[in-house]
Design an enzyme around this catalytic site. Structure first.
Site, PDB file in Angstrom:
ATOM      1  N   CYS A 121       6.213  -0.201   6.752  1.00 19.57           N
ATOM      2  CA  CYS A 121       5.816   0.967   5.971  1.00 19.57           C
ATOM      3  C   CYS A 121       6.987   1.398   5.118  1.00 19.57           C
ATOM      4  O   CYS A 121       8.124   1.429   5.599  1.00 19.57           O
ATOM      5  CB  CYS A 121       5.426   2.085   6.944  1.00 19.57           C
ATOM      6  SG  CYS A 121       4.916   3.606   6.133  1.00 19.57           S
ATOM      7  N   LEU A 122       6.730   1.742   3.860  1.00 16.90           N
ATOM      8  CA  LEU A 122       7.823   2.168   2.981  1.00 16.90           C
ATOM      9  C   LEU A 122       8.478   3.453   3.481  1.00 16.90           C
ATOM     10  O   LEU A 122       9.613   3.745   3.109  1.00 16.90           O
ATOM     11  CB  LEU A 122       7.300   2.349   1.549  1.00 16.90           C
ATOM     12  CG  LEU A 122       6.863   1.049   0.854  1.00 16.90           C
ATOM     13  CD1 LEU A 122       6.249   1.354  -0.512  1.00 16.90           C
ATOM     14  CD2 LEU A 122       8.029   0.080   0.695  1.00 16.90           C
ATOM     15  N   HIS A 128      -2.378   7.251   7.208  1.00 12.28           N
ATOM     16  CA  HIS A 128      -1.453   8.170   6.522  1.00 12.28           C
ATOM     17  C   HIS A 128      -2.160   9.460   6.115  1.00 12.28           C
ATOM     18  O   HIS A 128      -1.579  10.544   6.187  1.00 12.28           O
ATOM     19  CB  HIS A 128      -0.889   7.531   5.244  1.00 12.28           C
ATOM     20  CG  HIS A 128       0.337   6.698   5.453  1.00 12.28           C
ATOM     21  ND1 HIS A 128       1.521   7.206   5.944  1.00 12.28           N
ATOM     22  CD2 HIS A 128       0.573   5.383   5.208  1.00 12.28           C
ATOM     23  CE1 HIS A 128       2.427   6.243   5.996  1.00 12.28           C
ATOM     24  NE2 HIS A 128       1.884   5.125   5.567  1.00 12.28           N
ATOM     25  N   HIS A 185      -4.073   1.131   7.812  1.00 12.37           N
ATOM     26  CA  HIS A 185      -2.733   1.731   7.800  1.00 12.37           C
ATOM     27  C   HIS A 185      -2.691   2.915   6.828  1.00 12.37           C
ATOM     28  O   HIS A 185      -2.189   3.993   7.158  1.00 12.37           O
ATOM     29  CB  HIS A 185      -1.710   0.651   7.405  1.00 12.37           C
ATOM     30  CG  HIS A 185      -0.297   1.127   7.235  1.00 12.37           C
ATOM     31  ND1 HIS A 185       0.737   0.684   8.030  1.00 12.37           N
ATOM     32  CD2 HIS A 185       0.265   2.005   6.356  1.00 12.37           C
ATOM     33  CE1 HIS A 185       1.861   1.274   7.651  1.00 12.37           C
ATOM     34  NE2 HIS A 185       1.610   2.074   6.623  1.00 12.37           N
ATOM     35  N   GLU A 186      -3.244   2.698   5.621  1.00 12.67           N
ATOM     36  CA  GLU A 186      -3.188   3.756   4.604  1.00 12.67           C
ATOM     37  C   GLU A 186      -4.115   4.920   4.965  1.00 12.67           C
ATOM     38  O   GLU A 186      -3.757   6.084   4.740  1.00 12.67           O
ATOM     39  CB  GLU A 186      -3.531   3.194   3.221  1.00 12.67           C
ATOM     40  CG  GLU A 186      -2.622   2.065   2.732  1.00 12.67           C
ATOM     41  CD  GLU A 186      -1.140   2.380   2.804  1.00 12.67           C
ATOM     42  OE1 GLU A 186      -0.758   3.559   2.685  1.00 12.67           O
ATOM     43  OE2 GLU A 186      -0.348   1.440   3.001  1.00 12.67           O
ATOM     44  N   GLY A 242       0.840  -1.191   0.000  1.00  7.77           N
ATOM     45  CA  GLY A 242       0.000   0.000   0.000  1.00  7.77           C
ATOM     46  C   GLY A 242       0.875   1.239   0.000  1.00  7.77           C
ATOM     47  O   GLY A 242       2.022   1.197   0.439  1.00  7.77           O
ATOM     48  N   GLN A 272       3.155   9.975   1.124  1.00  7.46           N
ATOM     49  CA  GLN A 272       4.439   9.275   1.109  1.00  7.46           C
ATOM     50  C   GLN A 272       5.279   9.622  -0.107  1.00  7.46           C
ATOM     51  O   GLN A 272       6.484   9.355  -0.121  1.00  7.46           O
ATOM     52  CB  GLN A 272       4.219   7.756   1.162  1.00  7.46           C
ATOM     53  CG  GLN A 272       3.632   7.291   2.490  1.00  7.46           C
ATOM     54  CD  GLN A 272       3.494   5.794   2.505  1.00  7.46           C
ATOM     55  OE1 GLN A 272       2.495   5.260   2.048  1.00  7.46           O
ATOM     56  NE2 GLN A 272       4.504   5.092   2.985  1.00  7.46           N
TER      57      GLN A 272
HETATM   58 ZN    ZN Z   1       2.773   3.301   5.498  1.00  3.47          ZN
END
Ligand code: ZN
Length: 157
Positions: free
Chosen positions: A89-90, A135, A131-132, A46, A51
């Protein structure tokens, strides 16, 4: 295909609330395509627009269930149950941590054509959706980790 630079924890855009998308246009379509490229390049499941430095309510997801999900302006309608498991997470490279989230979630969102739809997810999909969505509110999973973050080996290509 364009891979955008991923913002890393500590970058202030990751702690800001994102703005709703009002209309679809060429720039936003390109952003969504680039978000998929960037997510696949990083082996993530995701990615949210902040991000890659864009304060808009846009999420892309692919949890290997045969779908490519786009959520624009998502709203969580329902959550139930709990699951505890590793999350990464990236924007927090090389780390994982244990997070408890709902095991089931129902959201409404707009797709790439700005058509409203609802999406229900369980397990990994529920975790990814929540999670997304976090963000988009300027929240990172590290705030929810139980115990310490731990190192993970980079995934093999
Ligand atoms: Zn993330």
């Amino acid at each position: 295909m364009a891979i955008r630079q991923i913002r890393i924890i500590g970058d202030e855009i990751l702690s800001k609330e994102c703005k709703p998308v009002r209309e679809m246009n060429g720039r936003t379509r390109e952003l969504i395509a680039d978000m998929f490229d960037t997510m696949y390049d990083g082996n993530g499941c995701g990615l949210a627009a902040p991000q890659v430095g864009i304060r808009k309510q846009i999420v892309v997801m692919d949890i290997d269930d045969g779908n490519r999900y786009v959520m624009i302006n998502p709203t969580v309608l329902k959550q139930s149950g709990t699951q505890t498991g590793p999350e990464g997470c990236l924007s927090v490279p090389g780390k994982n941590g244990e997070v408890t989230r709902a095991n089931y979630v129902k959201v409404k969102a707009l797709n790439e054509n700005m058509e409203e739809y609802t999406l229900e997810g369980e397990g990994l999909l529920a975790r990814c959706i929540l999670h997304e969505c976090d963000h988009l509110e300027g929240k990172l999973y590290v705030e929810k980790v139980e115990g310490e973050l731990y190192d993970v080996e980079p995934e093999e290509e």
